[in-house]
Design a protein around this motif. Structure first.
Motif, PDB file in Angstrom:
ATOM      1  N   ALA A 192       0.941  -1.783  -0.014  1.00 12.54           N
ATOM      2  CA  ALA A 192      -0.344  -0.071   0.185  1.00 12.54           C
ATOM      3  C   ALA A 192       0.474   1.187  -0.079  1.00 12.54           C
ATOM      4  O   ALA A 192       0.081   2.305  -0.726  1.00 12.54           O
ATOM      5  N   PHE A 193       2.229   1.004   0.071  1.00 12.26           N
ATOM      6  CA  PHE A 193       2.925   2.615   0.444  1.00 12.26           C
ATOM      7  C   PHE A 193       3.850   2.062  -0.217  1.00 12.26           C
ATOM      8  O   PHE A 193       4.962   1.111   0.088  1.00 12.26           O
ATOM      9  N   PHE A 194       4.686   2.952  -0.152  1.00 12.22           N
ATOM     10  CA  PHE A 194       6.363   3.137  -0.756  1.00 12.22           C
ATOM     11  C   PHE A 194       7.208   3.698  -0.111  1.00 12.22           C
ATOM     12  O   PHE A 194       6.478   5.024  -0.391  1.00 12.22           O
ATOM     13  N   SER A 195       8.143   3.774  -0.050  1.00 14.83           N
ATOM     14  CA  SER A 195       9.401   4.750   0.337  1.00 14.83           C
ATOM     15  C   SER A 195      10.554   5.224  -0.627  1.00 14.83           C
ATOM     16  O   SER A 195      10.184   4.459  -1.257  1.00 14.83           O
ATOM     17  N   ALA A 196      11.194   5.927   0.572  1.00 11.32           N
ATOM     18  CA  ALA A 196      12.174   6.073  -1.074  1.00 11.32           C
ATOM     19  C   ALA A 196      13.399   4.725  -1.112  1.00 11.32           C
ATOM     20  O   ALA A 196      14.350   4.805  -1.929  1.00 11.32           O
ATOM     21  N   GLY A 197      13.568   3.922   0.109  1.00 12.18           N
ATOM     22  CA  GLY A 197      14.713   2.873   0.471  1.00 12.18           C
ATOM     23  C   GLY A 197      13.381   1.847  -0.465  1.00 12.18           C
ATOM     24  O   GLY A 197      13.932   0.679   0.353  1.00 12.18           O
ATOM     25  N   GLY A 198      12.374   2.016  -0.606  1.00 14.11           N
ATOM     26  CA  GLY A 198      11.930   0.564  -1.171  1.00 14.11           C
ATOM     27  C   GLY A 198      10.275  -0.384  -0.601  1.00 14.11           C
ATOM     28  O   GLY A 198       9.809   0.876   0.115  1.00 14.11           O
ATOM     29  N   ASP A 199       9.825  -1.220  -1.163  1.00 13.68           N
ATOM     30  CA  ASP A 199       8.860  -1.309  -0.722  1.00 13.68           C
ATOM     31  C   ASP A 199       8.825  -1.772   1.201  1.00 13.68           C
ATOM     32  O   ASP A 199       9.984  -2.007   1.598  1.00 13.68           O
ATOM     33  N   LEU A 200       7.800  -1.480   1.986  1.00 12.34           N
ATOM     34  CA  LEU A 200       7.647  -1.965   2.694  1.00 12.34           C
ATOM     35  C   LEU A 200       7.662  -3.577   3.251  1.00 12.34           C
ATOM     36  O   LEU A 200       7.014  -4.299   2.665  1.00 12.34           O
ATOM     37  N   VAL A 201       8.939  -3.715   3.924  1.00 15.56           N
ATOM     38  CA  VAL A 201       8.565  -6.162   3.612  1.00 15.56           C
ATOM     39  C   VAL A 201       8.602  -6.192   5.532  1.00 15.56           C
ATOM     40  O   VAL A 201       8.110  -7.391   5.434  1.00 15.56           O
ATOM     41  N   SER A 202       8.741  -5.388   7.001  1.00 10.60           N
ATOM     42  CA  SER A 202       8.375  -5.969   7.962  1.00 10.60           C
ATOM     43  C   SER A 202       7.691  -4.958   9.075  1.00 10.60           C
ATOM     44  O   SER A 202       7.937  -3.572   8.873  1.00 10.60           O
ATOM     45  N   LYS A 203       7.173  -5.785  10.118  1.00  8.26           N
ATOM     46  CA  LYS A 203       6.839  -4.841  10.859  1.00  8.26           C
ATOM     47  C   LYS A 203       8.237  -4.608  11.638  1.00  8.26           C
ATOM     48  O   LYS A 203       9.061  -5.690  12.432  1.00  8.26           O
ATOM     49  N   LYS A 204       8.020  -3.454  12.165  1.00 10.91           N
ATOM     50  CA  LYS A 204       8.821  -3.052  13.314  1.00 10.91           C
ATOM     51  C   LYS A 204       8.547  -2.921  14.842  1.00 10.91           C
ATOM     52  O   LYS A 204       8.368  -3.620  15.985  1.00 10.91           O
ATOM     53  N   GLN A 205       7.534  -2.028  14.692  1.00  7.29           N
ATOM     54  CA  GLN A 205       6.590  -1.439  15.785  1.00  7.29           C
ATOM     55  C   GLN A 205       5.766  -0.544  15.610  1.00  7.29           C
ATOM     56  O   GLN A 205       4.961  -0.131  14.729  1.00  7.29           O
ATOM     57  N   ALA A 206       4.586  -0.826  16.661  1.00 13.97           N
ATOM     58  CA  ALA A 206       3.458  -0.074  16.596  1.00 13.97           C
ATOM     59  C   ALA A 206       3.082   0.226  18.146  1.00 13.97           C
ATOM     60  O   ALA A 206       3.620  -0.047  19.603  1.00 13.97           O
ATOM     61  N   ARG A 207       3.060   1.899  18.704  1.00 13.75           N
ATOM     62  CA  ARG A 207       2.707   2.316  19.630  1.00 13.75           C
ATOM     63  C   ARG A 207       2.000   3.710  19.750  1.00 13.75           C
ATOM     64  O   ARG A 207       1.834   4.535  18.349  1.00 13.75           O
ATOM     65  N   ILE A 208       1.976   4.243  20.758  1.00 14.02           N
ATOM     66  CA  ILE A 208       0.249   5.280  20.872  1.00 14.02           C
ATOM     67  C   ILE A 208       1.460   6.158  21.735  1.00 14.02           C
ATOM     68  O   ILE A 208       1.675   6.433  22.632  1.00 14.02           O
ATOM     69  N   VAL A 209       0.977   7.573  20.608  1.00  8.98           N
ATOM     70  CA  VAL A 209       2.751   8.990  21.218  1.00  8.98           C
ATOM     71  C   VAL A 209       1.652   9.237  21.673  1.00  8.98           C
ATOM     72  O   VAL A 209       0.257  10.500  21.310  1.00  8.98           O
ATOM     73  N   GLU A 210       1.961   9.962  22.717  1.00  7.56           N
ATOM     74  CA  GLU A 210       0.941  11.655  23.187  1.00  7.56           C
ATOM     75  C   GLU A 210       1.546  13.048  23.514  1.00  7.56           C
ATOM     76  O   GLU A 210       2.894  12.573  23.835  1.00  7.56           O
ATOM     77  N   ARG A 211       1.547  13.623  22.635  1.00  8.28           N
ATOM     78  CA  ARG A 211       2.532  14.923  22.631  1.00  8.28           C
ATOM     79  C   ARG A 211       1.889  15.760  23.086  1.00  8.28           C
ATOM     80  O   ARG A 211       0.335  16.654  23.235  1.00  8.28           O
ATOM     81  N   ASN A 212       2.022  16.895  24.273  1.00  3.54           N
ATOM     82  CA  ASN A 212       1.404  18.300  24.803  1.00  3.54           C
ATOM     83  C   ASN A 212       2.306  19.067  24.347  1.00  3.54           C
ATOM     84  O   ASN A 212       3.685  19.379  24.541  1.00  3.54           O
ATOM     85  N   VAL A 213       1.578  20.068  23.714  1.00  2.00           N
ATOM     86  CA  VAL A 213       1.747  21.412  23.481  1.00  2.00           C
ATOM     87  C   VAL A 213       1.678  22.524  24.314  1.00  2.00           C
ATOM     88  O   VAL A 213       0.129  22.981  25.076  1.00  2.00           O
ATOM     89  N   PHE A 214       2.424  22.975  24.713  1.00  2.00           N
ATOM     90  CA  PHE A 214       2.004  24.536  25.339  1.00  2.00           C
ATOM     91  C   PHE A 214       3.082  25.792  25.281  1.00  2.00           C
ATOM     92  O   PHE A 214       3.773  25.605  25.400  1.00  2.00           O
ATOM     93  N   ASP A 215       2.232  26.970  24.786  1.00  2.00           N
ATOM     94  CA  ASP A 215       1.946  27.722  24.257  1.00  2.00           C
ATOM     95  C   ASP A 215       3.016  28.463  25.222  1.00  2.00           C
ATOM     96  O   ASP A 215       2.096  29.036  26.725  1.00  2.00           O
ATOM     97  N   ILE A 216       4.009  29.587  25.373  1.00  2.00           N
ATOM     98  CA  ILE A 216       4.604  30.612  25.651  1.00  2.00           C
ATOM     99  C   ILE A 216       3.921  31.712  25.647  1.00  2.00           C
ATOM    100  O   ILE A 216       4.236  32.616  24.441  1.00  2.00           O
TER     101      ILE A 216
END
Length: 70
Positions: free
Chosen positions: A44-68
């Motif tokens: 389904a996706f192509f990268s500059a380094g060729g086709d995706l060939v294997s799974k590495k990791q899946a994770r949920i990332v939370e990002r908090n942004v605070f304006d100053i």
């Protein structure tokens, strides 16, 4: 803001990350695994380094942004 990061290895053995906003929580490991397998199988996706060939990791990332006040 939370994102679901799906990390794959491509043909050059480099990490490729696909990020999806507002993931459903709690994450369903079976569904995530199946989705990642489908992405690889369907090429389904192509990268500059060729086709995706294997799974590495899946994770949920939370990002908090605070304006100053300047």
């Amino acid at each position: 803001m939370k994102t679901l990061e799906l990390k794959f290895l491509n043909q050059d053995n480099k990490t490729v990350t696909i990020s999806l906003d507002s993931p459903v929580e709690p994450a369903d490991p079976v569904a995530v695994n199946q989705a990642m397998d489908a992405i690889i199988t369907q090429n389904a996706f192509f990268s500059a380094g060729g086709d995706l060939v294997s799974k590495k990791q899946a994770r949920i990332v939370e990002r908090n942004v605070f304006d100053i006040q300047l």
